[in-house]
Design a protein around this motif. Structure first.
Motif: not given
Lengths: 457, 457
Positions: A161-166, A199, A415, A417
């Motif tokens: 989950a720490k990745h900004i880009n999934t 995620l 985006d 997310q």
């Protein structure tokens, strides 16, 4: 002489400045057309709601081929045609069963699972075996054959989950699904259960392809939802010898004939140079494939339609390509590149949308540094449309086979997310797509193609 | 001497570079905490599903005050307290009726309408009058009293889809709702119907406040859905003398006592300098106010929680403020600024999240050019988190009253595409919020506050 030079420089500055103003005006025209008269949303509505999911080789894939062909004809593209390609024909069969079985108490609990694409099935007798949980492929070697033989391997490493880009989080966990089954089979595993690649914490299992290694026993594999994976992991901690029952009815049938669907707008002055704008037409056989990748297909068609509707006539030939079989074989992408090479077609650039129909943020580019730098110089022209990202990237699965022909490969970056909340599931449906987000993606593709066509590399 | 200077320069470079590395590390820590241990989503779940919508003066607004107070206490903030503020108490009463009445055939058709906030009601006898459609306030003068007197004015100018940021499209159409009723009343109109402020074409009416001008007759006003507005407009073209019936039971009751809710983390070395991080606690009385502005409230609390959880201790005092009454009076924002001025509190900056809990893209800043330039120099530190936008902007309604105290005003800018699909409607509900998007917004706020606190202006 000095005066002459000065005049030349001033003329050049005037020309460059006029050109920049033309670009500004034309980009505005492109976005206005997409946002006030856009056709991507009704096209996706038809593809998703009237045709639905469309796995390679299925009747609905054939319907999608015909729909997009007709659509581009109706829109008056200069040339619309099909490119033959043989595709794998995998079928899921009846719904899968997944069940935790407590070997001591004989208690059992059904879990939501879905067979991985291209997997062999267990058949009606199913598969019952002890489960062993692993976090990585590397643990297989550490544990060795003695601990794995005869068991079902449960790969449970979550996406980070720490990745900004999934997409990066997906990339970091995907090996378990894609090559996990063959890797486990080498150590004698009889089946594989993979934590769904998402995620989100929910009870929806995510399918997706596996790739069997040549010469390795093909064992059946399913994905389990993230809630299910957490439950199975917790249960394993207190129940030694816990078993899992899986029953899948999927099978691989002989290859069938299908098509890439291609529509062109012929270039005015450089008609033999091509710029590809693309999505892939096939989807998994659950949901309706709206984000993956119905969105990319209608955006590709829409990008070309925008050129026609606005009268911005490109110098080079723009080709909208709806590739077939991205999900479980990539046959369309490979065949397209093979034919392009055979014909000696010069492909300047290829741009694919295959990361969902969400608000675009920019582009990921696979090219030389010089080309990347040049494209980065266009960011001031694109920033008014909230496109500020122009970075080294990946291109796209279907267009990547063009790399060895020197084609600049570009991926639209929306985006990220929400994408993996729906990816490869029954939840990837039309209601998850926002009209304006889809339209902005199409306009962004048309805008970048416009700049590439006008400026070259 | 030259050696000395060189040594000093090298030391300075080393210090700046160490500081930049600290910033990089701390920003990463902030985002990791939000994405792996975030509390914004469960807080919003409670606020939205257990308390629900919370218009100023309502019992649920009081519940929201108490919940957020308790929450900040439970999280161990250094200081948690309520700031008294008298708020308007408008109530909707029973559901509105809107009806097209054909004066010739006496046929009628019910339409989805919703009373505008702060509107007077028609009462049970309702209001029936001929309708006249206008596209702008300017047309009132052109048409004059003779064409408008005794009629219901129907303001039907759509939001302009060509704007990339939907907030600009909202701004360009909002006058019809906010000042349209009083403007029409001056020409003798007896009621107002406003096209809902959204780019979506659906049958959901959007409420929102109107502001009556002092000394002008207060006439009742409703919003009609965009589908309804299109239908009414079309019907008007072929039916001269068409009437509209509206029945609303809303009324303004006497002001009641409510509160801004404030939680602090005391600064280590500059405790008397404040940085505000804010949302507004009140919402319209439909849906559950998840995006407007439950999201901003839980993000503000979460931003402070992140500092505590990570041990990144700010030099200045960070104040999470949940303002009351943004929607129909702004009393909380005005009172907060009044008290701050009275106490001589130095507010360095205020950052509000009031544009939905969607993926953050950057910040809009109301400041001197020097401050803006300084903040723009932080973009390289923020770009890894997809925050590339640092532009002149608006701040936020609640924090704007701090402007004359020299406070730098900042608005979080999330992706704007979906916001006005839900804004001020029954559709603004928790299921429309994506967990990671909400978390990224909270982390972005903490990140910017961290940089402001460390770097100052």
């Amino acid at each position: 002489m000095k005066k002459c030079l000065l005049a030349a420089v001033l003329l050049l500055i005037a020309l460059v400045s006029t050109q920049a103003q033309d670009h500004e005006k034309n980009l505005r025209t492109i976005f206005d057309e997409a946002l006030t008269n856009g056709q991507s949303y009704p096209m996706l509505e038809y593809l998703s709601l009237n045709i639905g999911h469309r796995l390679s080789g299925s009747p609905s894939a054939a319907a999608a081929v015909e729909y997009t062909r007709q659509q581009m004809e109706a829109l008056g593209f200069d040339k619309v045609y099909l490119q033959e390609v043989m595709v794998p024909h995998w079928v899921r069969g009846q719904k899968e069963i997944g069940r935790i079985v407590n070997a001591k108490t004989f208690g059992s609990q059904d879990m939501n699972v879905i067979a991985l694409g291209n997997s062999v099935g267990t058949g009606p007798s199913g598969l019952l075996a002890e489960v062993i949980e692993l976090q990585s492929l590397e643990e297989l070697e550490k544990l060795g054959k003695k601990n794995i033989e005869g068991k079902i391997v449960f790969f449970n490493r979550p996406m980070d989950a720490k990745h900004i880009n999934t997409g990066h989080a997906y990339g970091g966990a995907g090996d378990q699904r894609v090559v996990g089954p063959s890797a486990a089979a080498k150590y004698g595993a009889v089946g594989v259960v993979v934590r769904s690649l998402t995620l989100a914490l929910d009870d929806v299992p995510h399918t997706g392809t596996l790739i069997y290694e040549d010469g390795v026993t093909q064992i059946p594999a399913v994905a389990i939802s993230t809630i299910g994976a957490n439950y199975l992991s917790k249960t394993l901690k207190t129940n030694k010898g816990l078993q899992f029952y899986m029953e899948t009815h999927c099978e691989m049938l002989p290859d069938v004939l299908s098509y890439n669907v291609i529509g062109e707008l012929t270039g005015t002055t450089l008609p033999n140079e091509y710029i590809v704008v693309a999505g892939h037409l096939d989807s998994w056989d659950v949901g309706d494939g709206s984000h993956d990748d119905g969105a990319g297909c209608v955006q590709a068609i829409e990008a070309v339609r925008i050129f026609k509707a606005t009268g911005i006539r490109p110098k080079r030939t723009i080709r909208a390509v709806m590739y077939m079989n991205e999900e479980n074989g990539l046959r369309g992408g490979l065949e397209y590149a093979r034919v392009a090479k055979e014909k000696g077609e010069k492909h300047l650039a290829a741009l694919e949308s295959d990361a969902g129909g969400f608000t675009p943020r920019g582009f990921g580019i696979k090219s030389t540094d010089a080309v990347l730098t040049k494209m980065q110089s266009w960011v001031p022209l694109l920033a008014p449309y909230e496109l500020r990202k122009m970075v080294k990237g990946y291109g796209g699965a279907d267009i990547n086979p063009l790399e060895d022909q020197g084609t600049v490969l570009i991926g639209l970056m929306p985006d990220s997310q929400r994408y993996f909340d729906y990816h490869h599931t029954a939840e990837d449906t039309f209601d998850k797509v926002n009209k304006r987000e889809l339209e902005l993606g199409a306009a962004s593709m048309a805008a970048l193609i416009y700049l590439i066509d006008q400026e070259g590399f």
